[in-house]
Design a protein around this motif. Structure first.
Motif, PDB file in Angstrom:
ATOM      1  N   SER A 121       0.805  -1.224   0.000  1.00 52.86           N
ATOM      2  CA  SER A 121       0.000   0.000   0.000  1.00 52.86           C
ATOM      3  C   SER A 121       0.834   1.268   0.000  1.00 52.86           C
ATOM      4  O   SER A 121       0.363   2.328  -0.423  1.00 52.86           O
ATOM      5  N   VAL A 122       2.072   1.194   0.450  1.00 51.72           N
ATOM      6  CA  VAL A 122       2.926   2.390   0.452  1.00 51.72           C
ATOM      7  C   VAL A 122       3.199   2.873  -0.967  1.00 51.72           C
ATOM      8  O   VAL A 122       3.575   4.033  -1.164  1.00 51.72           O
ATOM      9  N   ASN A 123       3.005   1.991  -1.948  1.00 50.46           N
ATOM     10  CA  ASN A 123       3.210   2.362  -3.351  1.00 50.46           C
ATOM     11  C   ASN A 123       1.909   2.706  -4.062  1.00 50.46           C
ATOM     12  O   ASN A 123       1.875   2.803  -5.285  1.00 50.46           O
ATOM     13  N   GLY A 124       0.848   2.917  -3.308  1.00 46.63           N
ATOM     14  CA  GLY A 124      -0.419   3.288  -3.913  1.00 46.63           C
ATOM     15  C   GLY A 124      -0.374   4.662  -4.534  1.00 46.63           C
ATOM     16  O   GLY A 124       0.489   5.495  -4.222  1.00 46.63           O
ATOM     17  N   GLU A 125      -1.333   4.907  -5.417  1.00 48.63           N
ATOM     18  CA  GLU A 125      -1.429   6.198  -6.090  1.00 48.63           C
ATOM     19  C   GLU A 125      -1.665   7.300  -5.070  1.00 48.63           C
ATOM     20  O   GLU A 125      -2.420   7.137  -4.109  1.00 48.63           O
ATOM     21  N   THR A 126      -1.007   8.441  -5.277  1.00 45.88           N
ATOM     22  CA  THR A 126      -1.220   9.590  -4.408  1.00 45.88           C
ATOM     23  C   THR A 126      -2.494  10.300  -4.816  1.00 45.88           C
ATOM     24  O   THR A 126      -2.658  10.704  -5.958  1.00 45.88           O
ATOM     25  N   HIS A 127      -3.423  10.422  -3.865  1.00 41.54           N
ATOM     26  CA  HIS A 127      -4.701  11.079  -4.128  1.00 41.54           C
ATOM     27  C   HIS A 127      -4.693  12.449  -3.484  1.00 41.54           C
ATOM     28  O   HIS A 127      -4.378  12.590  -2.306  1.00 41.54           O
ATOM     29  N   THR A 128      -5.038  13.458  -4.253  1.00 39.34           N
ATOM     30  CA  THR A 128      -5.117  14.820  -3.743  1.00 39.34           C
ATOM     31  C   THR A 128      -6.556  15.284  -3.793  1.00 39.34           C
ATOM     32  O   THR A 128      -7.148  15.365  -4.866  1.00 39.34           O
ATOM     33  N   GLU A 129      -7.121  15.566  -2.644  1.00 39.44           N
ATOM     34  CA  GLU A 129      -8.495  16.048  -2.578  1.00 39.44           C
ATOM     35  C   GLU A 129      -8.498  17.568  -2.554  1.00 39.44           C
ATOM     36  O   GLU A 129      -7.743  18.181  -1.793  1.00 39.44           O
ATOM     37  N   GLU A 130      -9.335  18.168  -3.381  1.00 37.83           N
ATOM     38  CA  GLU A 130      -9.439  19.606  -3.425  1.00 37.83           C
ATOM     39  C   GLU A 130     -10.840  20.030  -3.017  1.00 37.83           C
ATOM     40  O   GLU A 130     -11.811  19.357  -3.273  1.00 37.83           O
ATOM     41  N   PHE A 131     -10.916  21.182  -2.383  1.00 43.52           N
ATOM     42  CA  PHE A 131     -12.200  21.700  -1.932  1.00 43.52           C
ATOM     43  C   PHE A 131     -12.369  23.074  -2.515  1.00 43.52           C
ATOM     44  O   PHE A 131     -11.442  23.871  -2.558  1.00 43.52           O
ATOM     45  N   GLY A 132     -13.579  23.368  -3.003  1.00 45.98           N
ATOM     46  CA  GLY A 132     -13.713  24.585  -3.745  1.00 45.98           C
ATOM     47  C   GLY A 132     -14.813  25.475  -3.329  1.00 45.98           C
ATOM     48  O   GLY A 132     -15.481  25.290  -2.350  1.00 45.98           O
ATOM     49  N   GLY A 133     -14.972  26.464  -4.223  1.00 49.32           N
ATOM     50  CA  GLY A 133     -15.808  27.611  -4.049  1.00 49.32           C
ATOM     51  C   GLY A 133     -17.142  27.282  -3.427  1.00 49.32           C
ATOM     52  O   GLY A 133     -17.336  26.296  -2.829  1.00 49.32           O
TER      53      GLY A 133
END
Length: 733
Positions: A307-319
């Motif tokens: 799991s340490v090699n899993g895809e990096t997910h970036t969550e963004e929060f908006g307007g």
């Protein structure tokens, strides 16, 4: 005469049928599957809420006959082949030795192999009948081809003689007589059905490509088998089947074990009745092109380096943030945020203009983004590192699973049913994922790390025990497969056709989510079971999140989290719910207690993370009853996932006393209050802050219909967005 007999495994069929029956006979109008029951019935729209699938059984997927189990052989009738470096001696009929110690078998019969071959090949080319190969302490190596090559046979049964160690290995480069040839491509290569039994051991080293490759069926009845391959460990094109006498260890650069036939109905199957499986693979651990059935066994699976090699997910929060929408009359104020008062309102207008400009840029780049998404999806598929994976259906009735996967731990491109077993899942992406329906009817599932815990277009929690930890949504009813959804992720589409459901009817389920706790892009219905949610700490997510309705008719639900995107159950529910909004954020582990006017506990719960809102629904809540909410204190009760049962509660502070007068009672420290419309709270739709539409991830903040900026409210109860929210223009859901 060798007289060892193997125990028959007739009980496996009954085991599979019984374990899976509870999950697959729950009221759906299923049509009986044909051709080994491997083709899963398509779930129609009116059946999706039941998430019913056609039951798979071992006897339908694979047939074991007497020859598969038998390990008997006779010294008098068997042909003996003894290898000695660069030569071989054949005693008996049906085989002949050639140059360099290579041997060719051309007739059906039993052949006992011993000794060592330094650079040569044993070939089997016997079109009629069964060829039995008894590995009696043999080591075969070929520098530039497969050391054991089965060109043709009615069937080959390989017996690992008791007390012996056997080995097959090849070189790193193959030399083919025909420049266009691509086979053999494994140290053990068979173009006929291949069965392995016995109690001895076999080590296979595939230094060129694969370890064991059968172009028909590969059946593992028993034996200790170790495979190391630069690409795939074991392949059975039509099916791979294993029984409880199997002990398999695989180290593969590609897939661990797979079945690949997608062209013929009823093939491309993995069926496991038991055994011990220790698989480390660069790609998928167990991959079935069509269906997978696991009825038992012990599995230790590591894929893609873990799991340490899993895809990096970036969550963004908006307007779309603002203060003029939540409103708890008579309640305490929340922290200041964009949209508070005149100055903040002006700032919001400026942000709205920037968001509009950004929207033009986004639209202009949409074609490029879509192409990039498609390319990324293709790349993801080509580097799949899932633990259990099937193209149409997975059914698990038992077994013990310890999984550390870079990609999904359990993944089906169709339906997935878990009716039993124990699971410890650590995932770099989803813990459990199905593009269509997920049904959990039994078993104990611990998802200790995941991006999204349980994900599917339809999810039914009908039994068992699940504990989910997720960096995004805990349980997510999404919009289909990963590649077809908004931003290439399931769960990004809002579903409006009424077919996508999270249904909870039984079991005990605990969710600890940094995103939404229970998230349905359709609706939710709960009639039984116990669910606890320690939800998000940021205001851009909610412990409950749904787009349709949440009908609560039974069961026990506690959901705690932030206050920014609050939703309760629907006000048409027959079971009462209470949503308590505290005047300030409380620390993780702080007890919240709801009790009746006689001091009887309705719920005593300690959320795992900081929180400001708690929703409780229980059959013990009654219309017209008076209740009290306490915070803090301690309990001597038995604690499970933050929920206390029994014991004595002391030392808490009474926050509010109130009377239940409706299906959903909204409460703050001043008493009963009413959630303002437009927030999606209490009665259904999601709704956005300040009356606007809640922005979907990747859409950016949407402006209200009148064109005013988000957050241009009166600032009565401002809501704090997560850090950086004003700049991102996208929001998790």
């Amino acid at each position: 005469m060798k007289t060892t007999k193997m125990k028959h495994f007739a009980g496996v069929v009954a085991l599979c049928t019984v374990l899976l029956a509870s999950a697959c006979s729950n009221g759906g109008n299923n049509t009986a599957a044909t051709s080994n029951a491997a083709v899963v019935e398509t779930v129609s729209a009116d059946q999706q809420t039941d998430a019913a699938t056609t039951a798979l059984t071992m006897d339908e997927l694979v047939e074991f006959d007497e020859e598969d189990y038998s390990t008997e052989w006779s010294e008098d009738s068997a042909t003996k082949i003894v290898f000695d470096g660069a030569s071989a001696t054949v005693t008996g009929a049906g085989a002949a030795a050639g140059d360099g110690g290579s041997v060719s078998i051309t007739e059906a019969g039993t052949y006992v192999l011993s000794g060592s071959l330094s650079d040569g090949q044993l070939t089997v080319n016997a079109p009629d009948g069964t060829v039995r190969l008894v590995l009696n302490g043999v080591e075969l190596h070929h520098n530039d081809n497969a050391p054991l090559y089965i060109l043709e046979a009615g069937k080959v049964v390989m017996t690992l003689q008791e007390g012996t160690d056997n080995k097959l290995s090849d070189g790193a480069e193959y030399s083919y007589a025909d420049a266009n040839a691509d086979e053999p491509n494994a140290a053990l290569y068979s173009k006929a059905d291949l069965t392995i039994n016995g109690t001895g051991s076999l080590t296979v080293e595939g230094n060129f490509n694969n370890g064991i490759n059968s172009r028909d069926d590969l059946k593992l009845v028993s034996g200790t088998i170790t495979v190391k391959a630069v690409d795939d460990g074991l392949l059975g094109k039509d099916r791979v089947a294993a029984l409880e006498g199997t002990a398999l260890t695989v180290e593969a650069g590609g897939d661990g074990v797979k079945s690949t036939n997608a062209e013929e109905e009823g093939k491309g199957i993995i069926a496991i009745g038991g055994g011990v499986f220790d698989i480390t693979s660069g790609n998928d651990a167990l991959q079935a092109e069509t269906s997978m059935l696991v009825a038992g066994g012990t599995f230790s699976l590591v894929t893609g380096g873990g799991s340490v090699n899993g895809e990096t997910h970036t969550e963004e929060f908006g307007g779309g943030w603002g203060g003029g929408g939540q409103g708890f009359p008579g309640g305490g104020e929340m922290p200041a945020a964009p949209g508070t008062g005149d100055a903040a309102g002006a700032a919001s207008e400026a942000s709205a203009a920037s968001a509009s400009d950004a929207g033009v840029t986004t639209a202009a780049a949409s074609t490029t983004d879509a192409a990039a998404t498609t390319a990324e999806a293709a790349e993801e598929e080509s580097t799949s590192a899932k633990a259990l994976k099937a193209g149409s259906d997975i059914q698990i009735g038992g077994g013990t699973f310890t999984i550390d996967s870079a990609d999904d731990s359990v993944h089906s491109n169709g339906n997935l049913t878990i009716a039993g077993g124990e699971f410890s899942l650590t995932s770099g992406d989803d813990g459990i994922h199905a593009d269509s329906a997920v049904t959990i009817a039994g078993g104990k599932i611990d998802i200790t790390k995941s991006y999204e815990g349980i994900e599917g277009s339809v999810i039914k929690l009908a039994g068992g025990e699940t504990n989910v930890t997720a960096s995004d949504d805990g349980v997510n009813v999404g919009g289909g497969n990963d590649g077809s959804s908004v931003n290439g992720r399931a769960g990004q589409n809002t579903i409006t056709d009424g077919t996508h459901m999270l249904t909870i009817s039984g079991g005990t389920h605990s969710v600890n989510a940094s995103g939404d706790g229970l998230d349905s892009n359709g609706s939710i219905a709960m009639s039984g079971g116990t669910v606890t949610v320690s939800g998000p700490t940021n205001a851009g997510n909610g412990s409950l999140d749904y787009d349709g309705t949440f009908e609560m008719t039974g069961g026990y639900l506690i959901a705690a989290g932030s206050s920014g995107m609050l939703q309760a159950t629907s006000d048409t529910s027959s079971q009462q719910s209470v949503l308590m909004m505290f005047p300030s954020t409380l620390e993780a582990g702080t007890l919240v207690r709801l009790e009746d006017d006689e001091g009887n506990a309705i719920a005593t719960f300690a959320p795992a993370k900081t929180f400001q809102a708690v929703m409780i629904s229980s059959p013990d809540l009654k219309q017209g009853g008076t209740y009290k909410v306490f915070s803090g204190g301690s309990s001597t009760g038995t604690e499970t996932n933050g929920l206390y049962e029994g014991g004595e509660y002391t030392g808490g502070t009474e926050v509010v006393s109130f009377e239940i007068t409706s299906a959903v009672t909204w409460v703050n420290e001043s008493g009963v209050t009413t959630a303002q419309s437009g927030m999606g709270m209490g009665g259904g739709g999601r709704g956005g802050m300040g009356g606007g539409q809640r922005p979907m991830r990747g859409q950016g903040g949407q402006l209200p219909a009148d064109g005013t900026a988000p957050g241009a409210g009166d600032g009565t109860v401002p809501v704090a967005p997560p850090e950086g929210a004003a700049d991102t223009g996208a929001e998790a859901q």
